[in-house]
Enzyme design. Sequence first.
Site, PDB file in Angstrom:
ATOM      1  CG  ASP A   1      -1.947   1.007   1.298  1.00 19.03           C
ATOM      2  OD1 ASP A   1      -2.832   0.928   0.434  1.00 19.03           O
ATOM      3  OD2 ASP A   1      -1.926   1.887   2.172  1.00 19.03           O
TER       4      ASP A   1
ATOM      5  CD  GLU B   1      -2.118   2.331  -3.601  1.00 17.06           C
ATOM      6  OE1 GLU B   1      -3.201   2.892  -3.826  1.00 17.06           O
ATOM      7  OE2 GLU B   1      -1.547   2.431  -2.496  1.00 17.06           O
TER       8      GLU B   1
HETATM    9  C1  GLC Z   1      -4.198   2.997  -0.624  1.00 17.39           C
HETATM   10  C2  GLC Z   1      -5.416   2.122  -0.524  1.00 17.39           C
HETATM   11  C3  GLC Z   1      -6.564   2.978  -0.100  1.00 17.39           C
HETATM   12  C4  GLC Z   1      -6.255   3.566   1.257  1.00 17.39           C
HETATM   13  C5  GLC Z   1      -4.954   4.331   1.232  1.00 17.39           C
HETATM   14  C6  GLC Z   1      -4.468   4.629   2.602  1.00 17.39           C
HETATM   15  O1  GLC Z   1      -4.297   3.924  -1.621  1.00 17.39           O
HETATM   16  O2  GLC Z   1      -5.632   1.475  -1.731  1.00 17.39           O
HETATM   17  O3  GLC Z   1      -7.771   2.275  -0.067  1.00 17.39           O
HETATM   18  O4  GLC Z   1      -7.285   4.424   1.660  1.00 17.39           O
HETATM   19  O5  GLC Z   1      -3.935   3.591   0.610  1.00 17.39           O
HETATM   20  O6  GLC Z   1      -4.016   3.456   3.219  1.00 17.39           O
END
Ligand code: GLC
Length: 566
Positions: free
Chosen positions: A214, A288
């Site tokens: 994440d 991500e």
């Molecule tokens: C990422 C996740 C999202 C979350 C954010 C904070 O972007 O995909 O859902 O709110 O991180 O952890």
Amino acid sequence: MTGTELTPGTEWWRTAVIYQIYPRSFADANGDGMGDLAGISARLPQLKDLGIDAIWLSPFYTSPQRDAGYDVSDYCNVDPLFGTLDDFDVLQRTAHDLGIRVIVDIVPNHSSSDHGWFQAALAASPGSEERARYTFRDGKGDNGELPPNNWESVFGGLAWTRTTDPDGTPGQWYLHLFDSSQPDFDWDSEWVREQFRAVLRFWLDRGVDGFRVDVAHGMIKAPGLPDYTPPAEGGSMGGAPSSILEPGITAETPLTAPYWAQDGVHEIYRDWHQVLAAYPGDRVLAAEAWVDPLSQMAKWVRPDEMHQAFNFAYLETPWNATQLKSVIDDSLEAFGNVGAPSTWVLSNHDVVRHASRLALTGDNLQGHGIGPKTVGLPDTVLGLRRARAASALMLSLPGSSYLYQGEELGLPEAVDLPDHAREDPTWFRTNGERYGRDGCRVPIPWEAASESFGFSTGAKSWLPQPAEWAGLARDQQDGVADSTLELYKLALRLRREHSLASGTVEWQGGFDPAVAAYRNGDVTVVANTGSASIQLPAGDVLLASEELVGRTLPGDATAWLLTVQP
Ligand code: GLC
């Protein structure tokens, strides 16, 4: 217990179709209206039937659920909402026995403010070792009453919250790039690094096949935490603004915020790479990382770092042949240059579902959600048509594809959620100005005639399901020729039979500019992004996202043909 060993040494992730499960909304076995791990285990045979290779589970860890589980208060346990560690073991074993790999989420940029580490930091004094694990700073102004800098939270409002000292007086501030319940770690702390190595090992020892990381571009902040005002056009999660030459944005405007894509993150992933490499099998790290352009993003997947990065440039590309061709070329080149596979993705739990997004007529809405008052709401028939065509194109491409639960049913965004049902912190932090992401997180429909459409063993569903989803329930599509579910199954079967995921892209000329046509081995893929019909070239039709009339491919449709050798 790790269940059946899957074939090792295959770098399976290079070609895998990875299905994202959002545990809150997939299947609820205990009838409380919230999905759970036992519900997932029970439904895995249906995912096997769909033909996927792996699942990625969004967080199911102990959490106060202020950001739907992306606010973790114990990284090595299961929240009672979702079950127990034993339930996780059963899930993983069931998946492995079916030949499905299991990727779990890891949230290293921030913890929940309920985490014992943060509570200890609050209880300790400024300058203490406990505080050094998070990003605490003194405020500005005569009495520290102003935040340490001007950064804004991705969810809206200030990225800083002031603490209260044990004697009741106002204290230091802490940084939270997301909700105030999600304090950012300070990754300069070796202690933090060691804790996360231990978290990785905890799940690797349990047998997971990898991690989706994440906010993998956020963990390191520029020294001195300098002020920064993002360009109005930039996405809140980072990356360059789409129209960089807009008035007001000059060559001096830094493209990268001091909290995104700092070089120091790469050292962390090199370290994690080694942690995974010490385990047998092909364990994977998927980033991500909202980083633009693709050549920058590819840094996350250099040979000694992570294995995959979500291709958000592809996700953000409109349904337009010229732009699709260009992003596909750029992706294959950028990832290919570092020896990584490209990934492809159209939907996830943070963006408007592509069955709605591809027919939106407003601007730049995907990151902010859509709701009843959104201007330019999509025509749902056109949206589904484009989504089927876009998915058929995506699943033909070489590399690894990510699916988000429910897209195989053609689910649109749930637009009409009542205000009181919404849970996304974005909605609260912007006083309802941004709808946020609840519309893509509504529990999915399995059986049209059951309560909660079979999502739950009871009648409840934590977000209300639109009544018209009865018609999209899985049991209404299973075995029904031309349903979206059968289209996905066919695409996944043909993708495997024709080795498309390890193939190449050879663009074919001679088509209308609205058409993206390419050859991948013995399959020719023709995607018509225009509204007018076109004539298909020779070759047996293997798959079509819409009914063909003779050899005519209608607008907003994709077909796969057996290539006729010249
Ligand atoms: C990422 C996740 C999202 C979350 C954010 C904070 O972007 O995909 O859902 O709110 O991180 O952890």
